[in-house]
Design a protein around this motif. Sequence first.
Motif, PDB file in Angstrom:
ATOM      1  N   TYR A  44       0.687  -1.014   0.214  1.00  0.00           N
ATOM      2  CA  TYR A  44       0.230  -0.121   0.057  1.00  0.00           C
ATOM      3  C   TYR A  44       0.298   1.253  -0.095  1.00  0.00           C
ATOM      4  CZ  TYR A  44       0.989   0.655   4.922  1.00  0.00           C
ATOM      5  OH  TYR A  44       2.055   0.905   5.835  1.00  0.00           O
ATOM      6  N   LEU A  45       1.585   0.963   0.879  1.00  0.00           N
ATOM      7  CA  LEU A  45       2.972   1.925   0.725  1.00  0.00           C
ATOM      8  C   LEU A  45       3.914   2.730  -0.484  1.00  0.00           C
ATOM      9  CD1 LEU A  45       3.834   4.428   2.889  1.00  0.00           C
ATOM     10  CD2 LEU A  45       5.805   2.984   3.124  1.00  0.00           C
ATOM     11  N   ARG A  46       3.896   1.439  -0.904  1.00  0.00           N
ATOM     12  CA  ARG A  46       4.564   1.615  -2.242  1.00  0.00           C
ATOM     13  C   ARG A  46       3.745   1.904  -3.616  1.00  0.00           C
ATOM     14  NH1 ARG A  46       6.703  -4.091  -4.774  1.00  0.00           N
ATOM     15  NH2 ARG A  46       5.161  -4.247  -3.075  1.00  0.00           N
ATOM     16  N   LEU A  47       2.178   2.303  -2.973  1.00  0.00           N
ATOM     17  CA  LEU A  47       1.217   2.371  -4.587  1.00  0.00           C
ATOM     18  C   LEU A  47       1.064   3.840  -3.882  1.00  0.00           C
ATOM     19  CD1 LEU A  47      -1.322  -1.000  -4.922  1.00  0.00           C
ATOM     20  CD2 LEU A  47       0.417  -0.194  -6.365  1.00  0.00           C
ATOM     21  N   LEU A  48       1.064   4.300  -3.121  1.00  0.00           N
ATOM     22  CA  LEU A  48       0.349   5.589  -2.548  1.00  0.00           C
ATOM     23  C   LEU A  48       1.730   6.381  -2.710  1.00  0.00           C
ATOM     24  CD1 LEU A  48      -2.063   4.397   0.300  1.00  0.00           C
ATOM     25  CD2 LEU A  48      -2.558   5.194  -1.777  1.00  0.00           C
ATOM     26  N   TYR A  49       2.374   6.163  -2.484  1.00  0.00           N
ATOM     27  CA  TYR A  49       3.492   7.350  -2.369  1.00  0.00           C
ATOM     28  C   TYR A  49       4.091   7.887  -3.408  1.00  0.00           C
ATOM     29  CZ  TYR A  49       7.520   9.762  -0.300  1.00  0.00           C
ATOM     30  OH  TYR A  49       8.943  10.470   0.446  1.00  0.00           O
ATOM     31  N   PRO A  50       3.760   8.215  -4.011  1.00  0.00           N
ATOM     32  CA  PRO A  50       4.005   8.931  -5.396  1.00  0.00           C
ATOM     33  C   PRO A  50       3.025   9.609  -5.198  1.00  0.00           C
ATOM     34  CG  PRO A  50       4.490   6.456  -6.516  1.00  0.00           C
ATOM     35  CD  PRO A  50       3.479   6.657  -4.814  1.00  0.00           C
ATOM     36  N   PHE A  51       2.006   9.948  -5.081  1.00  0.00           N
ATOM     37  CA  PHE A  51       0.730  10.707  -5.076  1.00  0.00           C
ATOM     38  C   PHE A  51       0.590  11.277  -3.496  1.00  0.00           C
ATOM     39  CE2 PHE A  51      -0.683   6.657  -7.116  1.00  0.00           C
ATOM     40  CZ  PHE A  51      -0.813   7.283  -8.779  1.00  0.00           C
ATOM     41  N   ILE A  52       1.041  11.267  -2.270  1.00  0.00           N
ATOM     42  CA  ILE A  52       1.611  11.848  -1.954  1.00  0.00           C
ATOM     43  C   ILE A  52       2.191  11.654  -1.137  1.00  0.00           C
ATOM     44  CG2 ILE A  52      -0.317  10.461  -0.145  1.00  0.00           C
ATOM     45  CD1 ILE A  52       1.567   9.337   1.249  1.00  0.00           C
ATOM     46  N   LYS A  53       3.580  12.034  -1.808  1.00  0.00           N
ATOM     47  CA  LYS A  53       4.513  12.803  -1.536  1.00  0.00           C
ATOM     48  C   LYS A  53       4.490  14.139  -0.868  1.00  0.00           C
ATOM     49  CE  LYS A  53       7.219  12.611  -5.803  1.00  0.00           C
ATOM     50  NZ  LYS A  53       8.395  11.616  -6.562  1.00  0.00           N
ATOM     51  N   ASN A  54       4.784  14.821  -1.601  1.00  0.00           N
ATOM     52  CA  ASN A  54       4.305  15.881  -1.823  1.00  0.00           C
ATOM     53  C   ASN A  54       3.197  16.847  -1.079  1.00  0.00           C
ATOM     54  OD1 ASN A  54       6.840  16.342  -3.659  1.00  0.00           O
ATOM     55  ND2 ASN A  54       5.897  15.456  -4.496  1.00  0.00           N
ATOM     56  N   ILE A  55       2.308  16.106  -0.913  1.00  0.00           N
ATOM     57  CA  ILE A  55       1.338  16.939  -0.051  1.00  0.00           C
ATOM     58  C   ILE A  55       2.181  17.491   1.482  1.00  0.00           C
ATOM     59  CG2 ILE A  55      -0.959  16.007   0.823  1.00  0.00           C
ATOM     60  CD1 ILE A  55      -1.723  14.295  -1.239  1.00  0.00           C
ATOM     61  N   LYS A  56       1.725  18.678   1.753  1.00  0.00           N
ATOM     62  CA  LYS A  56       1.502  18.760   3.230  1.00  0.00           C
ATOM     63  C   LYS A  56       0.640  19.258   4.431  1.00  0.00           C
ATOM     64  CE  LYS A  56       5.970  20.987   1.406  1.00  0.00           C
ATOM     65  NZ  LYS A  56       7.152  21.621   1.171  1.00  0.00           N
TER      66      LYS A  56
END
Length: 239
Positions: A44-56
């Motif tokens: 789940y982390l591998r799938l989600l991280y590209p989309f959430i990495k820049n959300i603050k």
Amino acid sequence: MNVDGDILLDRGTFQGNIHLVSARVDDTLSIVKIKQEKVTFPLYLRLLYPFIKNIKKNPITSLLQKEYQTIESHYMKIDLQFARIGRLRDDEQSWPEKNNLNLDGFIYQKLGTDDNIKVLKDAKTRLKWLRLQPEFFPQTYEQLAEVLKKEGDPDAATEILIHKERDIRPKLNRLSKFWNRFLDITIAYGYKPTKALVWSSIFISIGWNLFALGYDNCSNSISNNKCLFSPASEISPYT
């Protein structure tokens, strides 16, 4: 850190940072046949991280980002920034993952090995090593080229310097990229001046053939007044 002798990291298993920033090693730094601890991310982390990495400023994404960074910190990283050593001994299997190597300002006098380890001195393999860095550092290319030249391989040194110019190309603006590519194709940035002779010969040959073709066409059509300039042999100063 100042070490009078060697630092031997051979055949160890590592995770996290190998931190040798500004270290001084009089003799050999050996990084051979080491193992990197396997790092596994939850699906789940591998799938989600590209989309959430820049959300603050979001508590849920911040928690996931922190979890990802904690796992990521287990990757082996080698930081040799501004270190100075006598000899570097390493092998390709002991290199870290891409973006986990820092060679900025790293100075070494030679690339060495023992009888049981393949010498990694060819330009192609060492370029892979330089490109593991997260950023482009021209000094790292120049340092490697200097060592290769000292060790009797000027051709490999030249290849490294040529690729230094090529690897900076993505950072240039459009006009500079065009000029960079032009210098690469024509004279290899000045590192292979004989290429200029080849191109000159090509252009001279093309020009010679075009001139000869025009001369023949002009000679054939002079009687019909279709040629603006007559061949010198057809012009008489008395007519």
